[in-house]
Design an enzyme around this catalytic site. Structure first.
Site, short mmCIF file in Angstrom:
data_model
loop_
_atom_site.label_atom_id
_atom_site.label_comp_id
_atom_site.label_asym_id
_atom_site.label_seq_id
_atom_site.Cartn_x
_atom_site.Cartn_y
_atom_site.Cartn_z
CB ILE A 182 31.21 -7.51 33.98
CG1 ILE A 182 32.17 -6.32 33.90
CG2 ILE A 182 29.77 -7.08 33.95
CD1 ILE A 182 32.08 -5.57 32.59
CG ASP A 183 36.13 -6.32 35.90
OD1 ASP A 183 36.08 -6.40 34.66
OD2 ASP A 183 36.20 -5.25 36.52
CD GLU A 238 39.02 -1.40 31.81
OE1 GLU A 238 38.63 -0.43 31.12
OE2 GLU A 238 38.41 -1.82 32.81
NE ARG A 272 41.40 -2.84 8.43
CZ ARG A 272 40.32 -2.31 7.84
NH1 ARG A 272 39.10 -2.68 8.25
NH2 ARG A 272 40.42 -1.43 6.89
CD GLU A 317 38.47 -3.77 44.88
OE1 GLU A 317 39.52 -3.50 45.49
OE2 GLU A 317 38.36 -3.64 43.64
NE ARG A 326 30.70 -1.28 33.68
CZ ARG A 326 31.13 -1.95 34.74
NH1 ARG A 326 30.36 -2.89 35.26
NH2 ARG A 326 32.30 -1.70 35.26
N GLY A 337 38.61 -4.95 32.33
CA GLY A 337 39.46 -5.74 33.19
C GLY A 337 40.58 -4.86 33.73
NE ARG A 338 39.86 0.06 37.85
CZ ARG A 338 40.09 1.31 37.45
NH1 ARG A 338 41.31 1.81 37.52
NH2 ARG A 338 39.12 2.04 36.96
#
Length: 342
Positions: free
Chosen positions: A126-127, A221, A162, A103, A274, A170-171
């Site tokens: 990668i996103d 993330e 657990r 972007e 990455r 992933g913003r």
């Protein structure tokens, strides 16, 4: 024709495959000459170059990262940046640029093209969040890395009874979390596209334990809890105005441990997603993008971005790819309850 090539933004598997395809076809088929600009837009900004010919691209197809280096340099945030780029391109005798990036990198390419610089773009992230293309290279490799990690975590979660919270990249878009979570059999998948209720997540985790299975929670993330539960802010900004993300996985694990009474641990995959050798899909896609990109340059079809539509590689305006991010259409997956798994 003398053509410059650069890679910008976060590295990802497949960058070298694009460089290789551009150079090999450009030299062998069209007789063009190439120069590599180092470290993203910092290269043409500061005149940082390296030779780029057939010899330099031999053997790089399976390599991750980028032989040209990368950075998050934004020339539009630097006084006189555009003028310096134009001057350095002229000094190097560069007639056109192939910019490989996401972007931010292609956003700069779009603006420079509008200002008279001949640019062709290749979409990388990668996103998988660039518009106008079905897939970007790097995404398939990242998803497979995350999926393999989830596969491995299932066994240790079961052994120790657990909860394991897996934080992936992933913003603003949760494509990696969605695909890796579905493929890896995660019990809860949390995306930036929808704020989550931590109490609801804890309920699903508890139900999972009641049937004697340990839960796996995959969280992007950029995922956020409902307003009022927590605010994630980091005031550090990069050259494109992005905050540095991270920490949601650890916070969520602590919350789940308190609410369920069961031990919870966090695994942050981070830059592991990455790195390393690209998948076959990404090698082929990156190569096809590179071949189409050098065709566009040779034909003088500037201001275009390569895109995958179905199984075809097409050219679209650069602005179409960077104008709006491609996020997960969450309504498409509501019936499957994949966001707050069962």
């Amino acid at each position: 024709m003398r053509i410059g090539v650069l890679t910008g933004g976060g590295d990802c598997p497949g960058l070298n495959a694009v460089i290789r395809a551009v150079v090999r076809k450009g030299v062998a088929t069209y007789g063009h000459e190439f120069v590599g600009f180092r470290d993203g837009w910092k290269g043409p900004l500061e005149g940082l170059t390296k030779p780029l010919g057939i010899a330099e691209v031999r053997g790089i197809l399976p390599r991750g990262g980028t032989i040209l280096g990368s950075s998050r340099t934004n020339p539009f945030k630097i006084e006189g940046g555009v003028e310096r780029i134009k001057a350095n391109l002229a000094e190097q005798g560069v007639d056109a640029l192939v910019a490989i990036g996401g972007e931010d990198t292609l956003g700069v390419a779009t603006k420079l093209n509008d200002l008279g610089v001949n640019v062709v773009g290749v979409p990388k992230t990668i996103d998988n969040d660039l518009n106008a293309t079905d897939y970007t290279f790097g995404f398939d490799t990242a998803v497979n890395i995350a999926m393999e990690a989830i596969d491995r975590l299932h066994t240790t979660a079961e052994s120790h009874h657990r909860t394991l919270v897996v934080e992936v990249m992933g913003r603003h878009a949760g494509w990696i979390a969605l695909h890796a979570g579905l493929a890896g059999g995660a019990n809860v998948i949390l995306l930036p596209e929808r704020n989550f209720d931590v109490d609801q997540v804890a309920t699903y985790v508890t139900k999972r334990f009641q049937v004697e299975y340990a839960p796996i929670v995959v969280v992007a993330e950029g995922a956020q809890p409902l307003e009022g539960q927590m605010v994630l802010h980091n005031q550090e900004l990069d050259a494109f105005g992005h905050v540095r993300l991270g920490g949601i996985g650890q916070w969520l694990a602590q919350q789940l441990e308190e609410k369920t009474g069961k031990e919870a641990r966090t695994v942050v995959l981070g830059h592991i997603q990455r790195g390393g050798t690209p998948s076959a899909f990404d090698r082929v896609l990156a190569t096809r993008f590179g071949l189409q990109a050098i065709d566009a340059v040779h034909e003088g079809d500037f201001g275009k971005m390569m895109a995958l539509r179905g199984t075809d590689i097409v050219r679209v305006p650069l602005a179409d790819g960077t104008g709006e991010l491609k996020t997960v259409p969450i309504e498409r997956y509501d019936e499957a309850e994949v966001f707050f798994g069962s």
